[in-house]
Design an enzyme around this catalytic site. Structure first.
Site, PDB file in Angstrom:
ATOM      1  N   LYS A 224       0.857  -1.192   0.000  1.00 54.63           N
ATOM      2  CA  LYS A 224       0.000   0.000   0.000  1.00 54.63           C
ATOM      3  C   LYS A 224       0.889   1.236   0.000  1.00 54.63           C
ATOM      4  O   LYS A 224       1.698   1.413   0.900  1.00 54.63           O
ATOM      5  CB  LYS A 224      -0.908  -0.011   1.236  1.00 54.63           C
ATOM      6  CG  LYS A 224      -1.673   1.302   1.467  1.00 54.63           C
ATOM      7  CD  LYS A 224      -2.649   1.211   2.647  1.00 54.63           C
ATOM      8  CE  LYS A 224      -3.286   2.568   2.951  1.00 54.63           C
ATOM      9  NZ  LYS A 224      -4.250   2.536   4.070  1.00 54.63           N
ATOM     10  N   ASP A 229      -2.740  10.147   3.491  1.00 52.97           N
ATOM     11  CA  ASP A 229      -4.147   9.737   3.595  1.00 52.97           C
ATOM     12  C   ASP A 229      -4.940  10.787   4.374  1.00 52.97           C
ATOM     13  O   ASP A 229      -4.939  10.786   5.606  1.00 52.97           O
ATOM     14  CB  ASP A 229      -4.236   8.366   4.279  1.00 52.97           C
ATOM     15  CG  ASP A 229      -5.674   7.848   4.344  1.00 52.97           C
ATOM     16  OD1 ASP A 229      -6.552   8.467   3.708  1.00 52.97           O
ATOM     17  OD2 ASP A 229      -5.906   6.822   5.018  1.00 52.97           O
ATOM     18  N   LYS A 236     -10.586  12.812   7.515  1.00 53.38           N
ATOM     19  CA  LYS A 236     -10.179  12.469   8.876  1.00 53.38           C
ATOM     20  C   LYS A 236     -10.243  13.708   9.762  1.00 53.38           C
ATOM     21  O   LYS A 236      -9.890  14.792   9.315  1.00 53.38           O
ATOM     22  CB  LYS A 236      -8.735  11.944   8.879  1.00 53.38           C
ATOM     23  CG  LYS A 236      -8.564  10.545   8.308  1.00 53.38           C
ATOM     24  CD  LYS A 236      -7.115  10.097   8.416  1.00 53.38           C
ATOM     25  CE  LYS A 236      -6.893   8.757   7.732  1.00 53.38           C
ATOM     26  NZ  LYS A 236      -7.560   7.635   8.400  1.00 53.38           N
ATOM     27  N   ASP A 247       1.464   6.377   5.398  1.00 53.30           N
ATOM     28  CA  ASP A 247       0.514   5.422   4.817  1.00 53.30           C
ATOM     29  C   ASP A 247       1.057   4.754   3.541  1.00 53.30           C
ATOM     30  O   ASP A 247       0.382   3.937   2.924  1.00 53.30           O
ATOM     31  CB  ASP A 247      -0.821   6.131   4.534  1.00 53.30           C
ATOM     32  CG  ASP A 247      -2.027   5.238   4.790  1.00 53.30           C
ATOM     33  OD1 ASP A 247      -1.885   4.254   5.539  1.00 53.30           O
ATOM     34  OD2 ASP A 247      -3.102   5.523   4.238  1.00 53.30           O
ATOM     35  N   ASP A 306     -12.284   6.804   3.120  1.00 56.15           N
ATOM     36  CA  ASP A 306     -11.104   6.610   3.959  1.00 56.15           C
ATOM     37  C   ASP A 306     -10.654   5.142   3.991  1.00 56.15           C
ATOM     38  O   ASP A 306      -9.587   4.824   4.503  1.00 56.15           O
ATOM     39  CB  ASP A 306     -11.394   7.117   5.384  1.00 56.15           C
ATOM     40  CG  ASP A 306     -10.121   7.360   6.176  1.00 56.15           C
ATOM     41  OD1 ASP A 306      -9.032   7.343   5.580  1.00 56.15           O
ATOM     42  OD2 ASP A 306     -10.231   7.576   7.404  1.00 56.15           O
ATOM     43  N   GLU A 308      -9.377   3.452   1.689  1.00 56.79           N
ATOM     44  CA  GLU A 308      -8.780   3.526   0.348  1.00 56.79           C
ATOM     45  C   GLU A 308      -7.690   2.486   0.144  1.00 56.79           C
ATOM     46  O   GLU A 308      -7.426   2.087  -0.994  1.00 56.79           O
ATOM     47  CB  GLU A 308      -8.235   4.935   0.106  1.00 56.79           C
ATOM     48  CG  GLU A 308      -6.831   5.224   0.663  1.00 56.79           C
ATOM     49  CD  GLU A 308      -6.739   5.120   2.180  1.00 56.79           C
ATOM     50  OE1 GLU A 308      -7.772   5.263   2.847  1.00 56.79           O
ATOM     51  OE2 GLU A 308      -5.631   4.874   2.701  1.00 56.79           O
ATOM     52  N   ARG A 310      -7.458  -0.732   0.856  1.00 59.65           N
ATOM     53  CA  ARG A 310      -7.943  -1.993   0.273  1.00 59.65           C
ATOM     54  C   ARG A 310      -8.258  -1.835  -1.213  1.00 59.65           C
ATOM     55  O   ARG A 310      -8.179  -2.787  -1.970  1.00 59.65           O
ATOM     56  CB  ARG A 310      -9.162  -2.490   1.074  1.00 59.65           C
ATOM     57  CG  ARG A 310     -10.326  -1.565   1.038  1.00 59.65           C
ATOM     58  CD  ARG A 310     -11.325  -1.839   2.164  1.00 59.65           C
ATOM     59  NE  ARG A 310     -10.825  -1.417   3.469  1.00 59.65           N
ATOM     60  CZ  ARG A 310     -11.480  -1.591   4.606  1.00 59.65           C
ATOM     61  NH1 ARG A 310     -12.653  -2.205   4.627  1.00 59.65           N
ATOM     62  NH2 ARG A 310     -10.975  -1.182   5.745  1.00 59.65           N
TER      63      ARG A 310
HETATM   64  N1  BES Z   1      -4.548   4.550   6.769  1.00 59.25           N
HETATM   65  C1  BES Z   1      -5.704   4.260   7.523  1.00 59.25           C
HETATM   66  C2  BES Z   1      -5.435   3.268   8.670  1.00 59.25           C
HETATM   67  C3  BES Z   1      -4.532   3.748   9.781  1.00 59.25           C
HETATM   68  C4  BES Z   1      -5.067   4.205  10.963  1.00 59.25           C
HETATM   69  C5  BES Z   1      -3.149   3.647   9.658  1.00 59.25           C
HETATM   70  C6  BES Z   1      -4.213   4.606  11.985  1.00 59.25           C
HETATM   71  C7  BES Z   1      -2.317   4.047  10.692  1.00 59.25           C
HETATM   72  C8  BES Z   1      -2.851   4.523  11.857  1.00 59.25           C
HETATM   73  C9  BES Z   1      -6.787   3.629   6.627  1.00 59.25           C
HETATM   74  O1  BES Z   1      -6.780   4.043   5.307  1.00 59.25           O
HETATM   75  C10 BES Z   1      -8.122   3.971   7.202  1.00 59.25           C
HETATM   76  O2  BES Z   1      -8.401   5.142   7.322  1.00 59.25           O
HETATM   77  N2  BES Z   1      -8.916   2.956   7.547  1.00 59.25           N
HETATM   78  C11 BES Z   1     -10.222   3.167   8.095  1.00 59.25           C
HETATM   79  C12 BES Z   1     -11.130   2.138   7.489  1.00 59.25           C
HETATM   80  C13 BES Z   1     -12.603   2.337   7.833  1.00 59.25           C
HETATM   81  C14 BES Z   1     -13.095   3.631   7.214  1.00 59.25           C
HETATM   82  C15 BES Z   1     -13.398   1.168   7.334  1.00 59.25           C
HETATM   83  C16 BES Z   1     -10.127   2.968   9.608  1.00 59.25           C
HETATM   84  O3  BES Z   1      -9.413   2.103  10.067  1.00 59.25           O
HETATM   85  O4  BES Z   1     -10.786   3.728  10.326  1.00 59.25           O
HETATM   86 ZN    ZN Z   2      -7.861   5.859   4.948  1.00 65.11          ZN
HETATM   87 ZN    ZN Z   3      -4.879   4.668   4.550  1.00 61.91          ZN
END
Ligand code: BES
Ligand code: ZN
Ligand code: ZN
Length: 448
Positions: A224, A229, A236, A247, A306, A308, A310
């Protein structure tokens, strides 16, 4: 920087325990350093029975954290203490000195110079082999960390792609392919393009291929590579945006792993796919409830912009299956906040239906002192992601139950029955705002 049997520095680090003939001024408490200035030696005291590699790692890290000088390391003194684990202790010394001794990325007017650690030991074939393979591995660990640490205005998708491909071209035996936006469009990577839609910076895909043994099954490492992000329209909150330059860690780590394997001429058959873009808001950014066709043909409803990671990984996995003819696929991604809640900074979360792959990874992780923890991956997790009447999949399931597992199940379906393993490094990719290139050493040990 680390060197071996080079010109000596003024100060030497030496390990001692109760069995050693030592100066009575040395403090005899495990893990304590005593400087005997007349001997120009810093002594590190160990309990007689201590052969714990994690302790060695910890003490050396502390020492390097405060040390201001170029220093000799009396390797033999450490090997005398780690009697039954000489070679492992040697590896740990090399890894910690290279890792902790590598300065933080900085853009100051007067940058700091790296300290040198000069290893003094009696050469044997076993030790020299370990020296060669570990120093190569650590070169790429530090390369990946410097990529991770780039500020997001410098480390854009285009710049990261350039740095990865430039470095890969210096390594013999690697085939380098960089896909630009036109080529990505021609490949129908709809999910990568949907994440990129809000950005003024083009996406990139960097593919590295190395064949050290064509008879081995082909392992493709997908990373990834979100250079920042913001969350997209599901923006966010500001306190959650901190650290989102990291990220792209998965892409940096996977690409660097292949380079390390190739440079050490490992007998393996590997490729890497780095999926690079940022995730921004803007007039063209993807709206929620959009339905996007993936490279694989399946449609995805974007219920949360968010989620993204996957999306870009799904197209990367399809590329690994279809274009690279992978036998097995491993991805690394800072994928979910849920894994940070579950495992914190202490373990990388591992998801796979293949016990054999998990066993291989776990074994390699023990040698690398990197902690992994297996997480569930069930058909129920996939079913949760299929609960949308108008597309094949949703990218975010509203209940958020088992959020890391449902994300893994989303990826797993794109692997089309190939052996698949997902590493969620959201909690382990960085510490104290500095990249760790986590899992690179483990994957290197597993694949070499
Ligand atoms: N990059 C984030 C995940 C992340 C969170 C990495 C904290 C490092 C520290 C990812 O893209 C994300 O935002 N995931 C969301 C998914 C949800 C919207 C289904 C999450 O984990 O809240
Ligand atoms: Zn994200
Ligand atoms: Zn992310």
């Amino acid at each position: 920087m680390i060197t071996k049997n080079d010109k000596k520095f003024a100060l030497t680090l030496k390990a001692v325990n109760a069995d050693s003939k030592i100066n009575e001024l040395i403090i005899k408490e495990q893990g304590v350093f005593t400087l005997i200035s007349e001997e120009k030696t810093m002594y590190l005291y160990f309990d007689s029975k201590c052969e714990c590699l994690r302790k060695l790692e910890k003490y050396l890290c502390t020492f390097i954290g405060i040390n201001k000088y170029d220093i000799n390391i009396d390797v033999e003194s450490f090997l005398n203490i780690y009697k039954s684990k000489k070679i492992e202790a040697f590896r740990t010394l090399i890894e910690v000195a290279s890792f902790a001794g590598h300065n933080k990325f900085e853009m100051k007017l007067k940058p700091k110079t790296n300290k040198s650690y000069n290893f003094i030991y009696n050469s044997t074939k076993e030790l020299d082999d370990m020296w060669n393979s570990s120093t190569i591995k650590m070169e790429f660990v530090n390369f990946a960390r410097d990529l991770q640490d780039l500020p997001p205005n410098v480390g854009t998708s285009v710049e990261i792609a350039k740095r990865i491909s430039d470095k890969a071209k210096t390594v013999e035996g690697i085939k380098v392919t960089v896909l630009d936006k036109k080529q990505i469009e021609a490949m129908d990577m709809g999910l990568l393009l949907a994440v990129n839609a809000g950005s003024h910076v083009d996406p990139r895909v960097v593919i590295l291929e190395y064949v050290g043994d064509a008879k081995k099954p082909k392992t493709v490492l997908v990373g990834k590579g979100i250079s920042f992000d913001s969350g997209g329209y599901n923006l966010k909150p500001s306190n959650f945006m901190k650290g989102m330059k990291f990220d792209m860690s998965g892409a940096a780590i996977m690409s660097s792993t292949i380079m390390a394997l190739a440079k050490s001429k490992a007998k393996c058959n590997v490729a890497s796919v780095a999926m690079l873009t940022d995730n921004r808001i803007g007039g063209h950014a993807t709206l929620t409830e959009s339905i996007i066709k993936s490279m694989n043909g399946m449609t995805v409803q974007i219920d949360n912009t968010d989620a993204e990671g996957r999306l870009v990984l799904a197209d990367g996995i399809t590329y690994a299956v279809r274009n690279l003819k992978a036998d097995r696929i491993i991805d690394a991604a800072t994928l979910t906040g849920a894994i940070v809640v579950a495992l914190g900074k202490w373990h990388t979360g591992v998801f796979t239906k293949t016990d054999a792959m998990w066993n291989e990874l776990e074994k390699a992780s023990l040698n690398s002192l990197e902690r992994v923890w297996r997480q569930p991956l069930l058909k129920e997790h996939l079913q949760a992601m299929q609960k949308t009447p108008i597309a094949d999949l949703t990218n975010a399931e509203p209940s958020r139950e088992a959020g890391s597992s449902t994300a893994a199940a989303f990826l797993d379906i794109f692997a089309e029955k190939k052996e698949f393993m997902h590493l969620d490094i959201a909690g382990t990719a960085e510490a104290n705002n500095r990249g760790k290139a986590v899992m690179l050493r483990t994957l290197f040990e597993m694949l070499k």
